[in-house]
Design a protein around this motif. Structure first.
Motif, PDB file in Angstrom:
ATOM      1  N   PHE A  90       1.091 -13.335  -1.813  1.00 35.58           N
ATOM      2  CA  PHE A  90       0.069 -12.623  -2.583  1.00 35.58           C
ATOM      3  C   PHE A  90       0.673 -11.396  -3.294  1.00 35.58           C
ATOM      4  CE2 PHE A  90      -3.987 -11.084  -3.784  1.00 35.58           C
ATOM      5  CZ  PHE A  90      -4.007  -9.728  -3.531  1.00 35.58           C
ATOM      6  N   LEU A  91       1.473 -10.652  -2.540  1.00 33.64           N
ATOM      7  CA  LEU A  91       2.085  -9.431  -3.103  1.00 33.64           C
ATOM      8  C   LEU A  91       3.041  -9.772  -4.251  1.00 33.64           C
ATOM      9  CD1 LEU A  91       2.774  -7.197   0.017  1.00 33.64           C
ATOM     10  CD2 LEU A  91       1.229  -6.752  -1.866  1.00 33.64           C
ATOM     11  N   LYS A  92       3.760 -10.885  -4.009  1.00 30.48           N
ATOM     12  CA  LYS A  92       4.709 -11.278  -5.055  1.00 30.48           C
ATOM     13  C   LYS A  92       3.980 -11.570  -6.369  1.00 30.48           C
ATOM     14  CE  LYS A  92       8.855 -14.053  -5.575  1.00 30.48           C
ATOM     15  NZ  LYS A  92       9.632 -15.167  -4.983  1.00 30.48           N
ATOM     16  N   GLY A  93       2.838 -12.281  -6.234  1.00 26.00           N
ATOM     17  CA  GLY A  93       2.026 -12.562  -7.449  1.00 26.00           C
ATOM     18  C   GLY A  93       1.547 -11.288  -8.099  1.00 26.00           C
ATOM     19  N   GLN A  94       1.099 -10.364  -7.196  1.00 27.10           N
ATOM     20  CA  GLN A  94       0.636  -9.088  -7.753  1.00 27.10           C
ATOM     21  C   GLN A  94       1.769  -8.372  -8.517  1.00 27.10           C
ATOM     22  OE1 GLN A  94      -2.456  -7.466  -7.645  1.00 27.10           O
ATOM     23  NE2 GLN A  94      -3.181  -9.503  -7.109  1.00 27.10           N
ATOM     24  N   GLU A  95       2.950  -8.381  -7.891  1.00 29.56           N
ATOM     25  CA  GLU A  95       4.109  -7.712  -8.495  1.00 29.56           C
ATOM     26  C   GLU A  95       4.451  -8.313  -9.864  1.00 29.56           C
ATOM     27  OE1 GLU A  95       7.848  -8.289  -6.434  1.00 29.56           O
ATOM     28  OE2 GLU A  95       8.286  -6.151  -6.609  1.00 29.56           O
ATOM     29  N   THR A  96       4.408  -9.652  -9.938  1.00 30.77           N
ATOM     30  CA  THR A  96       4.726 -10.346 -11.194  1.00 30.77           C
ATOM     31  C   THR A  96       3.749  -9.948 -12.283  1.00 30.77           C
ATOM     32  OG1 THR A  96       5.547 -12.203  -9.901  1.00 30.77           O
ATOM     33  CG2 THR A  96       5.091 -12.611 -12.228  1.00 30.77           C
ATOM     34  N   ARG A  97       2.431  -9.964 -11.900  1.00 29.15           N
ATOM     35  CA  ARG A  97       1.426  -9.603 -12.919  1.00 29.15           C
ATOM     36  C   ARG A  97       1.587  -8.161 -13.397  1.00 29.15           C
ATOM     37  NH1 ARG A  97      -1.856 -13.036 -10.084  1.00 29.15           N
ATOM     38  NH2 ARG A  97      -2.689 -11.428  -8.710  1.00 29.15           N
ATOM     39  N   PHE A  98       1.923  -7.282 -12.454  1.00 29.66           N
ATOM     40  CA  PHE A  98       2.085  -5.867 -12.795  1.00 29.66           C
ATOM     41  C   PHE A  98       3.247  -5.676 -13.787  1.00 29.66           C
ATOM     42  CE2 PHE A  98       1.283  -1.494 -12.226  1.00 29.66           C
ATOM     43  CZ  PHE A  98       2.507  -0.839 -12.223  1.00 29.66           C
ATOM     44  N   ALA A  99       4.358  -6.388 -13.379  1.00 28.98           N
ATOM     45  CA  ALA A  99       5.539  -6.285 -14.265  1.00 28.98           C
ATOM     46  C   ALA A  99       5.222  -6.819 -15.654  1.00 28.98           C
ATOM     47  CB  ALA A  99       6.708  -7.059 -13.656  1.00 28.98           C
ATOM     48  N   GLU A 100       4.429  -7.918 -15.684  1.00 30.45           N
ATOM     49  CA  GLU A 100       4.051  -8.505 -16.970  1.00 30.45           C
ATOM     50  C   GLU A 100       3.262  -7.495 -17.797  1.00 30.45           C
ATOM     51  OE1 GLU A 100       4.911 -11.248 -18.279  1.00 30.45           O
ATOM     52  OE2 GLU A 100       3.540 -11.356 -19.988  1.00 30.45           O
ATOM     53  N   GLY A 101       2.314  -6.816 -17.114  1.00 25.51           N
ATOM     54  CA  GLY A 101       1.499  -5.802 -17.829  1.00 25.51           C
ATOM     55  C   GLY A 101       2.369  -4.683 -18.381  1.00 25.51           C
ATOM     56  N   SER A 125      -9.611  -2.300  -6.802  1.00 29.63           N
ATOM     57  CA  SER A 125      -8.282  -2.547  -7.410  1.00 29.63           C
ATOM     58  C   SER A 125      -7.528  -3.561  -6.565  1.00 29.63           C
ATOM     59  CB  SER A 125      -7.503  -1.247  -7.492  1.00 29.63           C
ATOM     60  OG  SER A 125      -7.094  -0.864  -6.202  1.00 29.63           O
ATOM     61  N   SER A 126      -6.439  -4.073  -7.106  1.00 33.84           N
ATOM     62  CA  SER A 126      -5.729  -5.126  -6.380  1.00 33.84           C
ATOM     63  C   SER A 126      -5.062  -4.569  -5.125  1.00 33.84           C
ATOM     64  CB  SER A 126      -4.704  -5.787  -7.304  1.00 33.84           C
ATOM     65  OG  SER A 126      -3.933  -4.802  -7.955  1.00 33.84           O
ATOM     66  N   LEU A 127      -4.636  -3.263  -5.216  1.00 33.72           N
ATOM     67  CA  LEU A 127      -4.020  -2.677  -4.006  1.00 33.72           C
ATOM     68  C   LEU A 127      -5.060  -2.521  -2.897  1.00 33.72           C
ATOM     69  CD1 LEU A 127      -1.421  -0.042  -5.245  1.00 33.72           C
ATOM     70  CD2 LEU A 127      -1.020  -2.096  -3.916  1.00 33.72           C
ATOM     71  N   GLY A 128      -6.229  -2.137  -3.310  1.00 26.70           N
ATOM     72  CA  GLY A 128      -7.341  -2.013  -2.348  1.00 26.70           C
ATOM     73  C   GLY A 128      -7.674  -3.343  -1.722  1.00 26.70           C
ATOM     74  N   LEU A 129      -7.620  -4.365  -2.573  1.00 27.04           N
ATOM     75  CA  LEU A 129      -7.889  -5.741  -2.083  1.00 27.04           C
ATOM     76  C   LEU A 129      -6.809  -6.163  -1.089  1.00 27.04           C
ATOM     77  CD1 LEU A 129      -9.670  -8.278  -2.502  1.00 27.04           C
ATOM     78  CD2 LEU A 129      -8.011  -9.011  -4.229  1.00 27.04           C
ATOM     79  N   VAL A 130      -5.569  -5.847  -1.411  1.00 23.50           N
ATOM     80  CA  VAL A 130      -4.450  -6.205  -0.538  1.00 23.50           C
ATOM     81  C   VAL A 130      -4.611  -5.562   0.838  1.00 23.50           C
ATOM     82  CG1 VAL A 130      -1.961  -5.869  -0.178  1.00 23.50           C
ATOM     83  CG2 VAL A 130      -2.819  -6.575  -2.415  1.00 23.50           C
ATOM     84  N   ARG A 131      -4.910  -4.218   0.726  1.00 24.16           N
ATOM     85  CA  ARG A 131      -5.076  -3.504   1.985  1.00 24.16           C
ATOM     86  C   ARG A 131      -6.215  -4.143   2.812  1.00 24.16           C
ATOM     87  NH1 ARG A 131      -4.363   1.586   0.031  1.00 24.16           N
ATOM     88  NH2 ARG A 131      -6.590   1.875  -0.381  1.00 24.16           N
ATOM     89  N   HIS A 132      -7.326  -4.505   2.104  1.00 23.80           N
ATOM     90  CA  HIS A 132      -8.475  -5.114   2.738  1.00 23.80           C
ATOM     91  C   HIS A 132      -8.101  -6.428   3.412  1.00 23.80           C
ATOM     92  CE1 HIS A 132     -12.771  -5.974   3.345  1.00 23.80           C
ATOM     93  NE2 HIS A 132     -12.549  -7.208   2.836  1.00 23.80           N
ATOM     94  N   LEU A 133      -7.383  -7.294   2.673  1.00 21.89           N
ATOM     95  CA  LEU A 133      -6.993  -8.603   3.193  1.00 21.89           C
ATOM     96  C   LEU A 133      -6.063  -8.440   4.387  1.00 21.89           C
ATOM     97  CD1 LEU A 133      -6.411 -10.625  -0.079  1.00 21.89           C
ATOM     98  CD2 LEU A 133      -8.065 -11.145   1.696  1.00 21.89           C
ATOM     99  N   TRP A 134      -5.139  -7.467   4.209  1.00 17.68           N
ATOM    100  CA  TRP A 134      -4.183  -7.209   5.300  1.00 17.68           C
ATOM    101  C   TRP A 134      -4.927  -6.831   6.587  1.00 17.68           C
ATOM    102  CZ3 TRP A 134       0.339  -7.833   7.285  1.00 17.68           C
ATOM    103  CH2 TRP A 134       0.833  -6.960   8.225  1.00 17.68           C
ATOM    104  N   LEU A 135      -5.860  -5.957   6.485  1.00 15.48           N
ATOM    105  CA  LEU A 135      -6.635  -5.513   7.647  1.00 15.48           C
ATOM    106  C   LEU A 135      -7.414  -6.694   8.238  1.00 15.48           C
ATOM    107  CD1 LEU A 135      -7.948  -2.049   6.445  1.00 15.48           C
ATOM    108  CD2 LEU A 135      -6.416  -2.502   8.360  1.00 15.48           C
ATOM    109  N   LEU A 136      -8.016  -7.497   7.304  1.00 14.92           N
ATOM    110  CA  LEU A 136      -8.820  -8.649   7.740  1.00 14.92           C
ATOM    111  C   LEU A 136      -7.962  -9.626   8.548  1.00 14.92           C
ATOM    112  CD1 LEU A 136     -11.716  -9.857   7.337  1.00 14.92           C
ATOM    113  CD2 LEU A 136     -10.726 -11.222   5.486  1.00 14.92           C
ATOM    114  N   THR A 137      -6.777  -9.905   8.032  1.00 17.48           N
ATOM    115  CA  THR A 137      -5.857 -10.833   8.691  1.00 17.48           C
ATOM    116  C   THR A 137      -5.442 -10.286  10.056  1.00 17.48           C
ATOM    117  OG1 THR A 137      -4.989 -11.369   6.506  1.00 17.48           O
ATOM    118  CG2 THR A 137      -3.668 -12.087   8.407  1.00 17.48           C
ATOM    119  N   LEU A 138      -5.170  -8.993  10.079  1.00 19.73           N
ATOM    120  CA  LEU A 138      -4.714  -8.364  11.340  1.00 19.73           C
ATOM    121  C   LEU A 138      -5.819  -8.415  12.383  1.00 19.73           C
ATOM    122  CD1 LEU A 138      -2.015  -7.016  11.998  1.00 19.73           C
ATOM    123  CD2 LEU A 138      -3.116  -4.786  11.694  1.00 19.73           C
ATOM    124  N   VAL A 139      -7.032  -8.065  11.899  1.00 19.25           N
ATOM    125  CA  VAL A 139      -8.184  -8.078  12.827  1.00 19.25           C
ATOM    126  C   VAL A 139      -8.412  -9.491  13.346  1.00 19.25           C
ATOM    127  CG1 VAL A 139     -10.715  -7.810  12.958  1.00 19.25           C
ATOM    128  CG2 VAL A 139      -9.304  -6.053  11.832  1.00 19.25           C
TER     129      VAL A 139
END
Ligand SMILES: [Ca+2]
Length: 387
Positions: free
Chosen positions: A37-48, A1-15
């Motif tokens: 990235f989050l803002k884009g996710q938020e926009t798409r979610f709101a659109e859905g 899911s996109s939240l899982g992806l976000v969490r993944h990217l966040w961890l990757l960036t931090l590491v």
């Protein structure tokens, strides 16, 4: 899911940042990237969510607009029109009710009404109107038409007659006047009543019109027991009425006294031998009642008087007749009609209504010697009419 992806990217960036000991600038850039990235996710979610909301509204509208359940909607009850009938008893959507009128009535409005989905009926309320027979103008020649149930009546102007005023009435022919002329046959025994196009006869009270439509016949009140004569009185039928009579014998006078031998006859009691006055008093008195019409043609015999000697005994050898009393004596004469009989004759016509009394006598002689006298008292009831 996109939240899982976000969490993944966040961890990757931090590491990566920790491993490469990124400087502050690099770390801030990475954070901005994440924020975008989050803002884009938020926009798409709101659109859905928005699309989902719109779809729900569309669905709701279409459900609301959809046809309602037919079995759940009904129309108000309908009554049959006055003078008409109703067919059908179901008031649900798409059901029909039919109407008819009784014979002689015409239906206006709708003969069929259908229950609509909105709960109302199609058409207009039916009415039954009397079919006007006058609509076809049946009355001719200016007659006025009046409507009734299943019929009409024409009121015709003067000079026209018949159901539809189609006949010309015989104007100005008054049969009663025409036949009044001298020499014309008599139309009615009594009164003639002119009616449009015809005439009828009428009779005075106390008379009835006979089947021929012109003759009047006296009503016999005595025979029909329509009189009011008290007990002891006798009813005498007269033209146009009746009379209650009672014959009274004369009061005793001198040696003469009387006894009633029948309702209309008095006999003298035996006289003393030496009483000449008693012997000359009437031996018998009889009473007679004659109903007569007015204006009888004269002379006309009214009454006959004859000797009535006892059988086996010698009768009188001569008779003498005379009028001895009563009012209006000039109207009558008494004359012999044969050896044994005298006749009372009307010589002047009488006009009624009036009651006339006349007294006649008959004297019997034997060998020119007076034997006995008999008296008849005649009462004449003259009708007001000539019948
Ligand atoms: Ca009578």
């Amino acid at each position: 899911s996109s939240l899982g992806l976000v969490r993944h990217l966040w961890l990757l960036t931090l590491v990566t940042a920790l491993q490469n000991c990124l400087n502050k600038q690099q770390l801030l850039a990475a954070i901005r990237q994440m924020q975008q990235f989050l803002k884009g996710q938020e926009t798409r979610f709101a659109e859905g969510v928005r699309v989902m909301k719109n779809r729900l509204i569309t669905l709701q509208n279409s459900v609301t607009k959809a046809a309602p359940d037919p079995q759940s909607v009904s129309c108000p009850a309908l009554d049959a029109p006055m003078d008409g009938r109703r067919f059908g008893t179901k008031y649900f959507v798409d059901h029909e009710i039919h109407f008819t009128c009784e014979p002689g009535f015409q239906l206006t409005g709708s003969s069929t009404r259908v229950c609509q989905a909105n709960g109302s009926w199609t058409g207009e309320a039916p009415r039954c109107k009397v079919i006007s027979k006058c609509l076809s103008n049946p009355c001719q020649n200016g007659g006025t038409c009046v409507d009734g149930v299943n019929q009409y009546k024409c009121t015709c102007p003067q000079g026209w007659t018949g159901e539809n005023c189609q006949y010309q009435s015989q104007t100005d022919v008054n049969e009663c006047e025409v036949y009044k002329l001298e020499g014309a046959p008599r139309l009615c025994m009594h009164a003639c009543v002119n009616v449009p196009g015809s005439y009828r006869c009428s009779c005075p009270s106390g008379y009835k019109l006979l089947g021929d439509g012109k003759s009047c016949e006296d009503i016999d009140e005595c025979g029909l027991s329509q009189h009011n004569c008290s007990r002891g009185m006798t009813c005498i039928n007269t033209g146009g009425g009746f009379q209650c009579v009672s014959a009274e014998c004369p009061r005793p006078s001198g040696n003469a006294s009387y006894v009633k031998t029948s309702p209309f006859q008095c006999e003298r009691n035996p006289c003393p031998m030496d009483s000449r006055l008693c012997h000359h008093a009437p031996k018998s008195i009889s009473f007679h009642y004659l109903p007569l019409p007015s204006n009888l043609i004269t002379p006309t015999p009214l009454f006959r008087m004859a000797t009535a000697s006892a059988p086996g005994r010698p009768g009188p050898d001569s008779l003498r007749f005379g009028i001895i009393g009563g009012n209006n004596r000039g109207h009558f004469v008494m004359q012999r009609s044969d050896r044994q009989t005298g006749e009372l004759i009307l010589v002047q016509s009488l006009k009624g209504p009036q009651t006339i009394e006349v007294e006649v006598d008959m004297s019997e002689y034997l060998d020119r010697t007076f034997q006995a006298k008999h008296v008849s008292k005649i009462t004449v009831f003259v009708s007001p009419y000539e019948f």
